[in-house]
Design an enzyme around this catalytic site. Structure first.
Site, PDB file in Angstrom:
ATOM      1  CG  ASP A  60      39.695  39.324  37.105  1.00  0.00           C
ATOM      2  OD1 ASP A  60      38.496  39.786  37.014  1.00  0.00           O
ATOM      3  OD2 ASP A  60      40.619  39.486  37.035  1.00  0.00           O
ATOM      4  CD  GLU A 105      34.222  48.012  37.418  1.00  0.00           C
ATOM      5  OE1 GLU A 105      34.995  49.226  37.486  1.00  0.00           O
ATOM      6  OE2 GLU A 105      34.617  46.848  37.303  1.00  0.00           O
ATOM      7  CE  LYS A 165      35.754  44.503  39.947  1.00  0.00           C
ATOM      8  NZ  LYS A 165      36.198  43.735  39.030  1.00  0.00           N
ATOM      9  CB  THR A 199      37.210  47.284  41.842  1.00  0.00           C
ATOM     10  OG1 THR A 199      38.217  46.831  41.148  1.00  0.00           O
ATOM     11  CG2 THR A 199      36.461  48.542  40.874  1.00  0.00           C
ATOM     12  CG  PHE A 213      43.786  46.227  41.024  1.00  0.00           C
ATOM     13  CD1 PHE A 213      42.465  45.868  41.811  1.00  0.00           C
ATOM     14  CD2 PHE A 213      43.558  46.670  39.934  1.00  0.00           C
ATOM     15  CE1 PHE A 213      41.339  45.635  41.060  1.00  0.00           C
ATOM     16  CE2 PHE A 213      42.367  46.277  39.135  1.00  0.00           C
ATOM     17  CZ  PHE A 213      41.311  46.322  39.762  1.00  0.00           C
TER      18      PHE A 213
END
Length: 328
Positions: A18, A97, A133, A157, A179
């Site tokens: 990440d 993203e 994303k 996400t 998350f």
């Protein structure tokens, strides 16, 4: 000597870095990597990325963009260029993203996803190595549904609850990123609690529930736990399809020699898991509003990513001497 916790974990779970830090990716050798606007902004501050930034700006300028549009295009090109560099190091995929400001606009999200893939194509990158994303709003999930139907793989996400996971299953998305750490943070503040035992950690439990729901209902969408606060949270989800972990926690895991045991089993069944049924837009939005944690964290996450992109925009304007007050 006992294997490290990281090497043991890799036997159960695909480990994803990440980060946008190429040095960290080279060090830990994950299969995949994920980025987001905050990580791209952080990566832009690394001296070794100066040439990438300048090249991105020059390319955007050569395409005829000016003022704010020039900066927006530079950010998109820089994001893709970093993705290309990451793909030279990892064997698998990179998540890139879409601008979080488009999170409630299905058509704009689809268009931006295709713009990013077109940029990757100019560098000879196969689209199967890219995960687009997108925030797990209703509109984002519907964009992913269209993209997936066209063979474009998506990573949904900012996912904080089963209602979002159900909608993603309906859309047949490739991967979701629930998350963990942000859920824990929210509950610690809301309940005024300093610590939860890992078996009661609300973030870990949320991912376990989603994972079990998917497996019992034969949902093909992969589950990738994200946003970790500790190695205990990471190890608490050993066996999850994928886990995306920051370099500092990867480093801790690489120095940890405890025995790692699998915590999630795709073949395990629970009588508490409901069956999969389609979720409508009305039901989805009602459940999001009813779930204070999910609604606050979803919007807070979107706002945070928009802020990170704005910070990068300001940095680039300053670097290239562009008047921040000029509008395109």
């Amino acid at each position: 000597m006992t294997e490290t916790a990281l090497s043991q974990l890799k036997n159960f779970t695909t480990i994803v870095a990440d980060t946008g830090d190429l040095n960290a990716i080279k060090k830990f050798k994950p299969l995949d990597a994920t980025t987001n606007p905050s990580l791209i902004t952080a990566a832009a501050s690394f001296p070794e990325n100066k040439e990438l930034i300048e090249a991105a700006f020059d390319q955007a300028k050569s395409e005829g963009y000016q003022s704010d549009e020039l900066i927006d295009r530079t950010i998109d090109i820089l994001t893709v260029k970093l993705g290309v560099e990451i793909l030279k190091v990892v064997e698998g995929r990179v998540s890139t993203e879409v601008d979080a400001a488009l999170s409630y606009d299905t058509a704009a999200t689809i268009a931006k996803a295709k713009e990013l893939l077109a940029l990757y194509a100019t560098y000879g990158v196969d689209q199967n190595r890219i995960l687009i994303k997108i925030a797990s709003t209703w509109e984002g999930i519907q964009a992913a549904k269209v993209l997936e139907a066209e063979g474009i793989h998506c990573n949904l996400t900012l996912l904080f609850g089963l209602h979002q996971a159900k909608a993603c299953a309906d859309a047949q998305v490739t991967l979701i990123s629930p998350f963990v750490g942000r859920i824990l943070d929210w509950y610690k503040k809301a309940e005024n609690v300093d610590h939860y035992p890992i078996e009661q950690d609300p973030g870990v439990q949320s991912v376990k529930h989603i994972y079990q729901f998917y497996k019992q209902n034969q949902v093909k969408t992969e589950v990738m736990g994200a946003s970790f606060r500790s190695v205990e949270q990471v190890l608490g989800l050993a066996g999850c399809d994928l886990l995306t972990v920051s370099p500092n926690l990867l480093d801790e895991l690489a120095q940890d020699h405890r025995q790692v045991e699998i915590q999630l089993n795709a073949n395990a069944h629970s009588s508490n898991i409901e069956s999969l049924s389609p979720i409508t837009e009305i039901d989805f939005k009602a459940q999001i509003q009813k779930d204070l944690m999910a609604s606050q964290l979803l919007q807070g996450g979107i706002d945070g990513f928009i802020k990170a992109r704005d910070q990068l925009s300001s940095l680039l304007k300053q670097s290239f001497g562009i008047d921040a007050d000029i509008k395109a």
